[in-house]
Scaffold this motif. Structure first.
Motif, PDB file in Angstrom:
ATOM      1  N   GLY A  56       0.746  -1.086  -0.109  1.00 33.92           N
ATOM      2  CA  GLY A  56      -0.059  -0.018   0.011  1.00 33.92           C
ATOM      3  C   GLY A  56       0.975   1.376   0.111  1.00 33.92           C
ATOM      4  O   GLY A  56       2.190   1.316   0.202  1.00 33.92           O
ATOM      5  N   VAL A  57       0.146   2.463  -0.235  1.00 38.01           N
ATOM      6  CA  VAL A  57       0.724   3.796   0.042  1.00 38.01           C
ATOM      7  C   VAL A  57       0.054   4.410   1.210  1.00 38.01           C
ATOM      8  O   VAL A  57      -1.209   4.512   1.016  1.00 38.01           O
ATOM      9  CB  VAL A  57       0.591   4.493  -1.408  1.00 38.01           C
ATOM     10  CG1 VAL A  57       1.292   5.760  -1.201  1.00 38.01           C
ATOM     11  CG2 VAL A  57       1.433   3.767  -2.498  1.00 38.01           C
ATOM     12  N   GLU A  58       0.913   4.959   1.834  1.00 32.08           N
ATOM     13  CA  GLU A  58       0.013   5.965   2.969  1.00 32.08           C
ATOM     14  C   GLU A  58       0.014   7.190   2.359  1.00 32.08           C
ATOM     15  O   GLU A  58       0.591   7.842   1.692  1.00 32.08           O
ATOM     16  CB  GLU A  58       1.471   6.349   4.292  1.00 32.08           C
ATOM     17  CG  GLU A  58       1.292   5.220   5.279  1.00 32.08           C
ATOM     18  CD  GLU A  58       2.307   5.699   6.358  1.00 32.08           C
ATOM     19  OE1 GLU A  58       1.592   5.659   7.553  1.00 32.08           O
ATOM     20  OE2 GLU A  58       3.331   6.133   6.242  1.00 32.08           O
ATOM     21  N   PHE A  71      -6.136  -2.018  -6.191  1.00 32.88           N
ATOM     22  CA  PHE A  71      -6.160  -1.156  -7.335  1.00 32.88           C
ATOM     23  C   PHE A  71      -5.711  -1.795  -8.560  1.00 32.88           C
ATOM     24  O   PHE A  71      -6.392  -1.676  -9.470  1.00 32.88           O
ATOM     25  CB  PHE A  71      -5.606  -0.176  -7.055  1.00 32.88           C
ATOM     26  CG  PHE A  71      -5.317   0.915  -8.270  1.00 32.88           C
ATOM     27  CD1 PHE A  71      -6.113   2.032  -8.539  1.00 32.88           C
ATOM     28  CD2 PHE A  71      -3.920   0.976  -9.061  1.00 32.88           C
ATOM     29  CE1 PHE A  71      -5.865   2.820  -9.841  1.00 32.88           C
ATOM     30  CE2 PHE A  71      -3.918   1.747 -10.312  1.00 32.88           C
ATOM     31  CZ  PHE A  71      -4.822   2.707 -10.489  1.00 32.88           C
ATOM     32  N   ASP A  72      -4.704  -2.556  -8.497  1.00 34.18           N
ATOM     33  CA  ASP A  72      -4.337  -3.537  -9.560  1.00 34.18           C
ATOM     34  C   ASP A  72      -3.849  -4.829  -8.904  1.00 34.18           C
ATOM     35  O   ASP A  72      -2.650  -5.128  -8.342  1.00 34.18           O
ATOM     36  CB  ASP A  72      -2.816  -2.896 -10.100  1.00 34.18           C
ATOM     37  CG  ASP A  72      -2.396  -3.480 -11.393  1.00 34.18           C
ATOM     38  OD1 ASP A  72      -2.976  -4.640 -11.496  1.00 34.18           O
ATOM     39  OD2 ASP A  72      -1.656  -3.000 -12.129  1.00 34.18           O
ATOM     40  N   ASP A  91       4.754   3.445 -10.887  1.00 38.17           N
ATOM     41  CA  ASP A  91       3.734   4.249 -11.908  1.00 38.17           C
ATOM     42  C   ASP A  91       2.270   3.868 -11.428  1.00 38.17           C
ATOM     43  O   ASP A  91       1.339   4.597 -11.410  1.00 38.17           O
ATOM     44  CB  ASP A  91       3.845   4.139 -13.213  1.00 38.17           C
ATOM     45  CG  ASP A  91       2.827   4.936 -14.068  1.00 38.17           C
ATOM     46  OD1 ASP A  91       2.657   6.130 -13.843  1.00 38.17           O
ATOM     47  OD2 ASP A  91       2.094   4.414 -15.067  1.00 38.17           O
ATOM     48  N   ALA A  92       2.143   2.406 -11.304  1.00 33.31           N
ATOM     49  CA  ALA A  92       0.974   1.869 -10.764  1.00 33.31           C
ATOM     50  C   ALA A  92       0.593   2.659  -9.538  1.00 33.31           C
ATOM     51  O   ALA A  92      -0.654   2.858  -8.964  1.00 33.31           O
ATOM     52  CB  ALA A  92       0.682   0.522 -10.587  1.00 33.31           C
ATOM     53  N   ALA A  93       1.418   2.632  -8.683  1.00 41.47           N
ATOM     54  CA  ALA A  93       1.316   3.174  -7.178  1.00 41.47           C
ATOM     55  C   ALA A  93       1.019   4.690  -7.321  1.00 41.47           C
ATOM     56  O   ALA A  93      -0.126   5.073  -6.446  1.00 41.47           O
ATOM     57  CB  ALA A  93       2.734   3.165  -6.247  1.00 41.47           C
ATOM     58  N   ARG A 101      -9.285   6.012  -4.485  1.00 42.55           N
ATOM     59  CA  ARG A 101     -10.065   4.916  -4.495  1.00 42.55           C
ATOM     60  C   ARG A 101      -9.366   3.751  -3.305  1.00 42.55           C
ATOM     61  O   ARG A 101      -8.107   3.955  -3.181  1.00 42.55           O
ATOM     62  CB  ARG A 101     -10.244   4.136  -5.691  1.00 42.55           C
ATOM     63  CG  ARG A 101     -11.076   5.214  -6.708  1.00 42.55           C
ATOM     64  CD  ARG A 101     -11.171   4.565  -7.908  1.00 42.55           C
ATOM     65  NE  ARG A 101     -12.116   3.528  -7.879  1.00 42.55           N
ATOM     66  CZ  ARG A 101     -12.186   2.365  -8.984  1.00 42.55           C
ATOM     67  NH1 ARG A 101     -11.125   2.738 -10.208  1.00 42.55           N
ATOM     68  NH2 ARG A 101     -12.836   1.568  -8.932  1.00 42.55           N
ATOM     69  N   TYR A 102     -10.059   2.729  -3.162  1.00 40.17           N
ATOM     70  CA  TYR A 102      -9.312   1.649  -2.310  1.00 40.17           C
ATOM     71  C   TYR A 102      -8.605   2.004  -1.150  1.00 40.17           C
ATOM     72  O   TYR A 102      -7.353   1.501  -0.580  1.00 40.17           O
ATOM     73  CB  TYR A 102      -8.539   0.840  -3.225  1.00 40.17           C
ATOM     74  CG  TYR A 102      -9.142   0.246  -4.608  1.00 40.17           C
ATOM     75  CD1 TYR A 102     -10.123  -0.901  -4.678  1.00 40.17           C
ATOM     76  CD2 TYR A 102      -8.851   0.923  -6.039  1.00 40.17           C
ATOM     77  CE1 TYR A 102     -10.928  -1.010  -5.601  1.00 40.17           C
ATOM     78  CE2 TYR A 102      -9.665   0.720  -7.009  1.00 40.17           C
ATOM     79  CZ  TYR A 102     -10.418  -0.319  -6.831  1.00 40.17           C
ATOM     80  OH  TYR A 102     -11.252  -0.828  -8.141  1.00 40.17           O
ATOM     81  N   THR A 103      -9.169   2.924  -0.367  1.00 37.37           N
ATOM     82  CA  THR A 103      -8.476   3.571   0.584  1.00 37.37           C
ATOM     83  C   THR A 103      -9.087   2.746   2.011  1.00 37.37           C
ATOM     84  O   THR A 103     -10.293   2.287   2.174  1.00 37.37           O
ATOM     85  CB  THR A 103      -8.879   4.866   0.903  1.00 37.37           C
ATOM     86  OG1 THR A 103      -8.338   5.686  -0.130  1.00 37.37           O
ATOM     87  CG2 THR A 103      -8.072   5.606   2.467  1.00 37.37           C
TER      88      THR A 103
END
Length: 327
Positions: A56-58, A71-72, A91-93, A101-103
């Motif tokens: 994930g990404v914070e 997401f992907d 790039d996807a991140a 979305r998807y949070t």
């Protein structure tokens, strides 16, 4: 006439050479964190109902998590494999973060170490000027390199287990960085291009095994299970103002025991990447722990060591904090 013709040909050749060099210089390298605006806080996490780790990404330090695998679904679910994906994965991140979305609420996830199962955990000893002064030892002329086993890695809130074999377990807050692409014999001026990002590390150390036993080899004293908490995120290098000008602190039960700045590092990130890559190939996911500032327990008078129930918090400006209970 012949001279004028030769001069014209020379000018044409120089012009084409400069143009070719400019084109070559403009071609981006393959590797993580090369995309413009790709400022990320990459994490590994567990969530209720998940069947294993997710990437994930914070949204911010301590903020909610964007689930990259939702997401992907084609993206890897371990950070090492994600880093091996280079700019395509990044790039996807970036697109996932921008999508909104998807949070997932931060309160509903358990953050793991942002990197697990690396090929190597490389550590640097005696790498802060003020730590050398604390011990009254000479400043090293070359990096002092040792290692931890990857099995010592735990997450930013996981427990530190006191081993029955040691009575002198100590704290060490450290700046860590993660390699983003494969390299060998890397030039110092190119080294930062091989770094994916930075994170907070706790180099837990059994001083009896480091300084008194095992022939005073450091490995066993540094590599007990749970002796390498990491996190909370891999902060990509372009999201940090200057990794060598960050406040770095450690607290034990709320008491400030280490308080310094990464500008005290003797060998900076670029020098360490270049030096170590002379001896071994670096791979995506490899972890470097870059040394600790003064204030460790063993050099206090009298010495102080961790005990069950203690809580250790390690914090670095712009990166965040990890907090681990000793059991």
């Amino acid at each position: 006439m012949q001279t004028d013709l030769m001069w014209l040909l020379l000018q044409t050749w120089l012009s084409r050479t400069q143009t070719f060099q400019g084109v070559i210089a403009s071609i981006p390298r393959r590797g993580l964190c090369q995309l413009p605006g790709a400022r990320m806080r990459l994490v590994q996490f567990l969530s209720p109902g998940s069947d294993g780790p997710r990437i994930g990404v914070e949204e911010a330090d301590g903020g909610n998590i964007v689930d990259l695998n939702a997401f992907d679904p084609s993206l890897p679910r371990h950070m090492r494999a994600f880093l091996e994906g280079g700019d395509t994965a990044l790039d996807a991140a970036k697109r996932a973060l921008e999508s909104g979305r998807y949070t997932i609420s931060r309160s509903k996830v358990h953050l793991m170490s942002p990197i697990t199962r690396p090929d190597k955990v490389i550590c640097v000893g005696m790498n802060y000027v003020d730590h050398c002064l604390e011990q009254n030892v000479a400043i090293p002329k070359e990096p002092i390199i040792f290692s931890k086993f990857p099995s010592s890695i735990v997450g930013p809130s996981d427990e530190i287990q006191l081993p029955a074999e040691s009575q002198k377990v100590d704290w060490e807050v450290e700046l860590a960085f993660i390699i983003g692409k494969k390299g060998k014999n890397i030039k110092e001026e190119d080294a930062m291009g091989f770094v994916a990002g930075f994170t907070v590390a706790h180099d837990v150390s059994a001083r009896d095994w480091q300084m008194e036993k095992n022939g005073k080899q450091w490995l066993l004293g540094k590599t007990f299970d749970t002796f390498c908490p990491l996190g909370p995120a891999i902060v990509t290098r372009d999201a940090i103002s200057d990794p060598h000008k960050l406040g770095i602190r450690c607290k034990v039960n709320g008491e400030l025991v280490q308080n310094s700045n990464t500008d005290q590092m003797i060998f900076k990130t670029e020098a360490l990447v270049s030096w170590v890559s002379r001896f071994v190939t670096l791979y995506p996911g490899d972890v470097f722990l870059t040394g600790t500032p003064p204030g460790v327990g063993v050099f206090r008078k009298p010495p102080v060591f961790l005990k069950a129930g203690d809580v250790v918090e390690c914090e670095i400006d712009e990166l965040g904090a990890i907090c681990n209970k000793v059991v």
